[in-house]
Design an enzyme around this catalytic site. Structure first.
Site, PDB file in Angstrom:
ATOM      1  N   SER A 123      25.292   8.030  82.966  1.00  0.00           N
ATOM      2  CA  SER A 123      26.205   6.995  82.462  1.00  0.00           C
ATOM      3  C   SER A 123      27.498   7.610  81.937  1.00  0.00           C
ATOM      4  O   SER A 123      28.581   7.078  82.158  1.00  0.00           O
ATOM      5  CB  SER A 123      25.535   6.205  81.330  1.00  0.00           C
ATOM      6  OG  SER A 123      24.357   5.609  81.792  1.00  0.00           O
ATOM      7  N   GLN A 309       3.210 -23.970  86.901  1.00  0.00           N
ATOM      8  CA  GLN A 309       3.715 -23.225  88.066  1.00  0.00           C
ATOM      9  C   GLN A 309       5.172 -23.641  88.339  1.00  0.00           C
ATOM     10  O   GLN A 309       6.031 -22.803  88.587  1.00  0.00           O
ATOM     11  CB  GLN A 309       2.823 -23.545  89.289  1.00  0.00           C
ATOM     12  CG  GLN A 309       3.041 -22.632  90.489  1.00  0.00           C
ATOM     13  CD  GLN A 309       2.268 -21.308  90.408  1.00  0.00           C
ATOM     14  OE1 GLN A 309       1.661 -20.990  89.388  1.00  0.00           O
ATOM     15  NE2 GLN A 309       2.309 -20.521  91.460  1.00  0.00           N
ATOM     16  N   ARG A 312       7.671 -22.224  85.847  1.00  0.00           N
ATOM     17  CA  ARG A 312       7.944 -20.789  86.010  1.00  0.00           C
ATOM     18  C   ARG A 312       8.740 -20.530  87.288  1.00  0.00           C
ATOM     19  O   ARG A 312       9.560 -19.625  87.341  1.00  0.00           O
ATOM     20  CB  ARG A 312       6.623 -20.009  86.066  1.00  0.00           C
ATOM     21  CG  ARG A 312       5.864 -20.030  84.736  1.00  0.00           C
ATOM     22  CD  ARG A 312       4.402 -19.691  84.951  1.00  0.00           C
ATOM     23  NE  ARG A 312       4.194 -18.318  85.383  1.00  0.00           N
ATOM     24  CZ  ARG A 312       3.088 -17.897  86.010  1.00  0.00           C
ATOM     25  NH1 ARG A 312       2.105 -18.746  86.278  1.00  0.00           N
ATOM     26  NH2 ARG A 312       2.956 -16.632  86.350  1.00  0.00           N
ATOM     27  N   GLU A 403      24.770   2.160  89.934  1.00  0.00           N
ATOM     28  CA  GLU A 403      26.068   1.482  89.846  1.00  0.00           C
ATOM     29  C   GLU A 403      26.343   0.988  88.439  1.00  0.00           C
ATOM     30  O   GLU A 403      26.908  -0.083  88.236  1.00  0.00           O
ATOM     31  CB  GLU A 403      26.138   0.297  90.828  1.00  0.00           C
ATOM     32  CG  GLU A 403      26.360   0.678  92.261  1.00  0.00           C
ATOM     33  CD  GLU A 403      27.556   1.562  92.419  1.00  0.00           C
ATOM     34  OE1 GLU A 403      28.609   1.241  91.870  1.00  0.00           O
ATOM     35  OE2 GLU A 403      27.405   2.612  93.061  1.00  0.00           O
ATOM     36  N   ASP A 405      24.286   1.523  84.459  1.00  0.00           N
ATOM     37  CA  ASP A 405      23.123   1.018  83.726  1.00  0.00           C
ATOM     38  C   ASP A 405      23.485  -0.345  83.121  1.00  0.00           C
ATOM     39  O   ASP A 405      24.578  -0.518  82.566  1.00  0.00           O
ATOM     40  CB  ASP A 405      22.785   2.033  82.622  1.00  0.00           C
ATOM     41  CG  ASP A 405      21.754   1.497  81.664  1.00  0.00           C
ATOM     42  OD1 ASP A 405      20.563   1.615  81.970  1.00  0.00           O
ATOM     43  OD2 ASP A 405      22.150   0.954  80.611  1.00  0.00           O
TER      44      ASP A 405
HETATM   45  C1  LIG Z   1      17.415   4.562  93.024  1.00  0.00           C
HETATM   46  C2  LIG Z   1      18.615   5.221  92.443  1.00  0.00           C
HETATM   47  C3  LIG Z   1      19.668   5.540  93.292  1.00  0.00           C
HETATM   48  C4  LIG Z   1      20.778   6.232  92.783  1.00  0.00           C
HETATM   49  N1  LIG Z   1      21.780   6.582  93.639  1.00  0.00           N
HETATM   50  C5  LIG Z   1      22.807   7.352  93.175  1.00  0.00           C
HETATM   51  C6  LIG Z   1      23.817   7.825  94.060  1.00  0.00           C
HETATM   52  O1  LIG Z   1      23.818   7.532  95.249  1.00  0.00           O
HETATM   53  N2  LIG Z   1      24.787   8.630  93.553  1.00  0.00           N
HETATM   54  C7  LIG Z   1      24.833   8.976  92.236  1.00  0.00           C
HETATM   55  O2  LIG Z   1      25.742   9.710  91.847  1.00  0.00           O
HETATM   56  N3  LIG Z   1      23.898   8.528  91.352  1.00  0.00           N
HETATM   57  C8  LIG Z   1      22.889   7.718  91.804  1.00  0.00           C
HETATM   58  N4  LIG Z   1      21.930   7.264  90.926  1.00  0.00           N
HETATM   59  C9  LIG Z   1      22.021   7.604  89.516  1.00  0.00           C
HETATM   60  C10 LIG Z   1      22.462   6.418  88.682  1.00  0.00           C
HETATM   61  O3  LIG Z   1      23.797   6.092  88.960  1.00  0.00           O
HETATM   62  C11 LIG Z   1      22.249   6.741  87.208  1.00  0.00           C
HETATM   63  O4  LIG Z   1      20.857   6.888  87.027  1.00  0.00           O
HETATM   64  C12 LIG Z   1      22.811   5.644  86.332  1.00  0.00           C
HETATM   65  O5  LIG Z   1      24.211   5.725  86.296  1.00  0.00           O
HETATM   66  C13 LIG Z   1      22.268   5.700  84.903  1.00  0.00           C
HETATM   67  O6  LIG Z   1      22.545   6.922  84.340  1.00  0.00           O
HETATM   68  P1  LIG Z   1      21.395   7.815  83.660  1.00  0.00           P
HETATM   69  O7  LIG Z   1      20.312   7.991  84.645  1.00  0.00           O
HETATM   70  O8  LIG Z   1      22.100   8.984  83.133  1.00  0.00           O
HETATM   71  O9  LIG Z   1      20.848   6.947  82.500  1.00  0.00           O
HETATM   72  P2  LIG Z   1      21.142   7.185  80.918  1.00  0.00           P
HETATM   73  O10 LIG Z   1      22.585   6.938  80.712  1.00  0.00           O
HETATM   74  O11 LIG Z   1      20.593   8.497  80.509  1.00  0.00           O
HETATM   75  O12 LIG Z   1      20.299   6.007  80.350  1.00  0.00           O
HETATM   76  C14 LIG Z   1      19.075   6.164  79.622  1.00  0.00           C
HETATM   77  C15 LIG Z   1      18.987   5.045  78.575  1.00  0.00           C
HETATM   78  O13 LIG Z   1      20.031   5.201  77.630  1.00  0.00           O
HETATM   79  C16 LIG Z   1      20.753   3.985  77.469  1.00  0.00           C
HETATM   80  N5  LIG Z   1      22.160   4.290  77.188  1.00  0.00           N
HETATM   81  C17 LIG Z   1      22.959   5.187  77.825  1.00  0.00           C
HETATM   82  N6  LIG Z   1      24.182   5.187  77.276  1.00  0.00           N
HETATM   83  C18 LIG Z   1      24.174   4.273  76.290  1.00  0.00           C
HETATM   84  C19 LIG Z   1      25.151   3.798  75.361  1.00  0.00           C
HETATM   85  N7  LIG Z   1      26.410   4.241  75.372  1.00  0.00           N
HETATM   86  N8  LIG Z   1      24.785   2.847  74.473  1.00  0.00           N
HETATM   87  C20 LIG Z   1      23.530   2.357  74.489  1.00  0.00           C
HETATM   88  N9  LIG Z   1      22.570   2.754  75.347  1.00  0.00           N
HETATM   89  C21 LIG Z   1      22.883   3.698  76.229  1.00  0.00           C
HETATM   90  C22 LIG Z   1      20.593   3.253  78.802  1.00  0.00           C
HETATM   91  O14 LIG Z   1      20.728   1.843  78.630  1.00  0.00           O
HETATM   92  C23 LIG Z   1      19.160   3.637  79.181  1.00  0.00           C
HETATM   93  O15 LIG Z   1      18.277   2.763  78.537  1.00  0.00           O
HETATM   94  C24 LIG Z   1      20.830   6.563  91.406  1.00  0.00           C
HETATM   95  C25 LIG Z   1      19.773   6.200  90.557  1.00  0.00           C
HETATM   96  C26 LIG Z   1      18.682   5.538  91.070  1.00  0.00           C
HETATM   97  C27 LIG Z   1      17.557   5.173  90.140  1.00  0.00           C
END
Ligand SMILES: Cc1cc2nc3c(=O)[nH]c(=O)nc-3n(C[C@H](O)[C@H](O)[C@H](O)COP(=O)(O)OP(=O)(O)OC[C@H]3O[C@@H](n4cnc5c(N)ncnc54)[C@H](O)[C@@H]3O)c2cc1C
Length: 643
Positions: A123, A309, A312, A403, A405
């Site tokens: 993120s 049903q 929901r 895209e 979180d």
């Molecule tokens: C199936 C899949 C396909 C993907 N494809 C790609 C791809 O093609 N290219 C690519 O680059 N990436 C890809 N990703 C990665 C994806 O973009 C990241 O997983 C996503 O941006 C979330 O980041 P993170 O995993 O670091 O989550 P984190 O940011 O670590 O989130 C963990 C938790 O912390 C919370 N959190 C984080 N920041 C804050 C905040 N500021 N305030 C409050 N809560 C917060 C979130 O809500 C979540 O609950 C993919 C992921 C998946 C699962």
């Protein structure tokens, strides 16, 4: 002409090649699944070329026919995240770069992925650690992964399929770090597909569910001082000169918003597709499934007739339509944003950004929950892979994370709402989806005039309470933040409330777009009437579910809340006779649905029975492992150790 030897008749009158069969996908090993996906994608592309369907290209993607054929025939299987590679080059590449790279990507001469996320950061994009250091002596960037946590981790298609990637890295030139920029990097040889020197590549491992996203090779990537030519930096917004000077181009960075609106619009449209698919399965099966209620040996009751049903299921049916209409409106928004960008009018971009971020978050979260609810609505059989629902859930649920979180996105919406509240206080008139906030005098003190259950069928009555709830929640948050000495601290403390305010705002947008859709001409006798009922169900079920918000902000009384619920019950009864027709209207083939429970002909039980025998466990009558493990146990021949 199709090759008829490999085509087979579906249960519906269409022909499809065996290569697209997907009924065994959840039983394949990871390796088989991946190979099968490659086969499907290659075949889809071959047929598109043979049938000369290669144009026109849509705004950002491969030729439209590819997206359509891929969706319907390859479906849940995924091959590479070409969907983001191409938009990144279109949005951030110069015209020259676009001319060089896009035709190769469109024709599958190269396969690209989007490599942003790292093991340590997702993120927080500004926290990425991969470096791209300019070396003026060779006119190259040196790509490097300095730590374990800087390994690229997650990009779809990176693990095994991609030949190229748009890699996001910290640009360093003349000893200064200029932050995150995109670079086109070749990863694998175009001759034998082996990783190029200095590049470590692999798949990050199995993911949730059977089949589903396991067909995608989400990958890991590390660079050990890998050199790429300077002109592979995406240089539309900023450049590094031959001498190593960092310069901003005169192209405004707001241009990136166009790409973002486009990508999010497709995600919202996909939410509607996934939700309507799950709802189609659950409604059709609920009309077939019978339980209890048999009188004097007569037939049992269709579970679709149970009020529980309906209460929901029908809000989910209504949501599927609501998301379709808001998705259509987002398509219009994308065109509008593009035209404004061309005219150098950037005034509405922050609003478009907040609106698309919020819609992405709310529609994907609700859809993921709804698919799981549809599984439960199908009882035990819904838990079988052959129902299609477990795989649909597993493949869909990461949309809440990729895209952006969903929580992080809603916090961005909340920040925008707080800014708007402050601007409204200074007399600035908000536009677009936040225009309602300009009506602050009325909305802060109005009380709903609803007096009977039928009054809730009036769209104006609905709109007023949704606007009042959203505005009052935002204003309450702003007031509470202002009581904390530091704004940032206040924002952080109140973030759970801010999330709810953002959700209220986004739900208002969806309700409003549904209401506006129904002000248009809708062809077909009686269709508009049915959609009006679904619109009322969508809004009133939200009102019922979030009644606490409406009560605590004082825009609805407890009695009015009860009247809304009473009206909902009446609407469910009115929708019941047309429920199956309303899901048939999605026009999904059995192959696309991939569900024995959601079959168009309703012949569920023979299909369930037949499907079970396809499981590899049923290939032998006596299971593998009988001789070594089960027989000794049954014959009491196990050597028991002394206790
Ligand atoms: C199936 C899949 C396909 C993907 N494809 C790609 C791809 O093609 N290219 C690519 O680059 N990436 C890809 N990703 C990665 C994806 O973009 C990241 O997983 C996503 O941006 C979330 O980041 P993170 O995993 O670091 O989550 P984190 O940011 O670590 O989130 C963990 C938790 O912390 C919370 N959190 C984080 N920041 C804050 C905040 N500021 N305030 C409050 N809560 C917060 C979130 O809500 C979540 O609950 C993919 C992921 C998946 C699962």
């Amino acid at each position: 002409m199709p090759c008829f030897s490999c085509w087979k008749l579906d249960t519906q009158p269409i022909v499809r090649p065996m290569v697209f069969r997907k009924d065994t996908r959840t039983m394949l090993s990871r390796k088989e699944l991946f190979k099968d996906t490659l086969k499907k994608a290659a075949h889809a592309w071959k047929r598109i070329v043979e049938l000369r369907l290669t144009g026109p290209e849509d705004a950002q993607h491969k030729p439209q026919a590819f997206s359509t054929i891929y969706l319907f025939y390859v479906g849940g299987s995924k091959l590479a995240e070409a969907g983001m590679f191409v938009p990144a080059i279109k949005g951030q590449g110069t015209e020259e770069q676009q001319k060089k790279w896009l035709p190769m990507a469109y024709k599958f001469q190269i396969i690209g992925c989007y490599a942003q996320t790292e093991l340590g950061h997702g993120s927080n994009v500004q926290g990425l650690e991969t470096t791209a250091t300019f070396d003026p002596s060779t006119d190259e960037f040196v790509m490097h992964s300095p730590t374990l946590t800087s390994s690229k981790w997650w990009p779809g298609g990176l693990g095994k399929a991609s030949t190229h990637a748009v890699v996001y890295a910290r640009l360093i030139t003349e000893g200064k770090d200029y932050g995150i920029h995109g670079f086109i990097v070749q990863l694998r040889s175009l001759d034998d597909h082996s990783p190029l020197p200095g590049i470590t590549l692999g798949d990050i491992g199995g993911k949730f569910g059977s089949g589903a996203y396991n067909s995608m090779d989400n990958g890991v990537l590390r660079f050990d001082h890998v050199r790429i030519p300077r002109d592979q930096m995406l240089m539309r917004l900023s450049q590094v000169t031959r001498e190593g000077k960092y310069v901003h181009s005169d192209v405004p960075k707001q241009l990136l918003y166009g790409t973002m609106v486009y990508v999010r619009q497709t995600i919202v449209a996909d939410a509607s597709k996934a939700l309507s698919r799950a709802v189609c399965i659950a409604v059709r099966y609920s009309a077939i499934r019978k339980q209890f209620g048999s009188q004097a040996g007569g037939p049992e009751t269709q579970v679709l007739n149970y009020k529980t049903q309906q209460s929901r299921l029908f809000p989910l049916l209504a949501s599927a339509y609501a998301y379709r209409f808001v998705g259509q409106w987002l398509k219009w928004l994308y065109t509008d944003v593009t035209q404004k960008l061309e005219a150098k009018d950037y005034s509405t971009l922050p609003e478009a950004h907040a609106c698309t971020a919020g819609l992405k978050s709310v529609t994907t979260s609700a859809t993921a929950d709804a698919i799981e609810e549809c599984r439960k609505l199908c009882g035990g059989h819904g838990y079988l892979n052959s129902s299609g629902l477990p795989e649909l859930f597993a493949v869909y649920v990461p949309a809440c994370t990729y895209e952006g979180d969903n929580v992080v996105l809603l916090l961005q919406v909340a920040r925008f709402l707080m800014k708007t509240v402050a601007q409204v206080a200074t007399g600035k008139q908000p536009v677009g989806t936040i225009a309602y906030m300009g009506n602050i005098q009325h909305l802060m003190q109005c009380k709903s005039a609803v007096n009977t259950a039928e009054d809730w069928l009036n769209p104006a009555a609905i709109k007023e309470v949704f606007e009042a709830r959203a505005l009052r929640m935002a204003v309450n948050c702003a007031q509470n933040i202002s009581k904390v000495p530091s704004q940032e601290e206040g924002f952080s403390e109140l973030s759970p409330d801010l999330l709810e305010a953002a959700v209220a705002h986004v739900q208002l947008i969806i309700v409003t777009k549904f209401i506006e859709k129904l002000q248009e001409d809708i062809p077909g006798p009686g269709v508009k009437e049915q959609l009006q009922k679904l619109c009322s169900i969508y809004a009133l079920h939200l009102l019922h579910k979030h009644l606490g918000d409406f009560l605590s902000t004082g825009c609805v009384t407890a009695r009015q809340g009860a009247l809304a619920n009473e009206q909902l019950g009446k609407l469910y009864a009115q929708v019941r006779p047309n429920a199956v027709a309303l899901v048939d209207a999605f026009d999904y083939t059995d192959h696309y649905l991939g569900s024995v429970l959601g079959r168009y002909d309703g012949d569920v039980y023979p299909a369930l029975y037949e499907e079970a025998w396809k499981d590899p466990l049923n290939e032998t009558v006596v299971p593998d492992g009988y001789q070594e493990h089960l027989r000794p146990l049954l014959k009491q021949q196990l050597k028991l150790s002394r206790l």
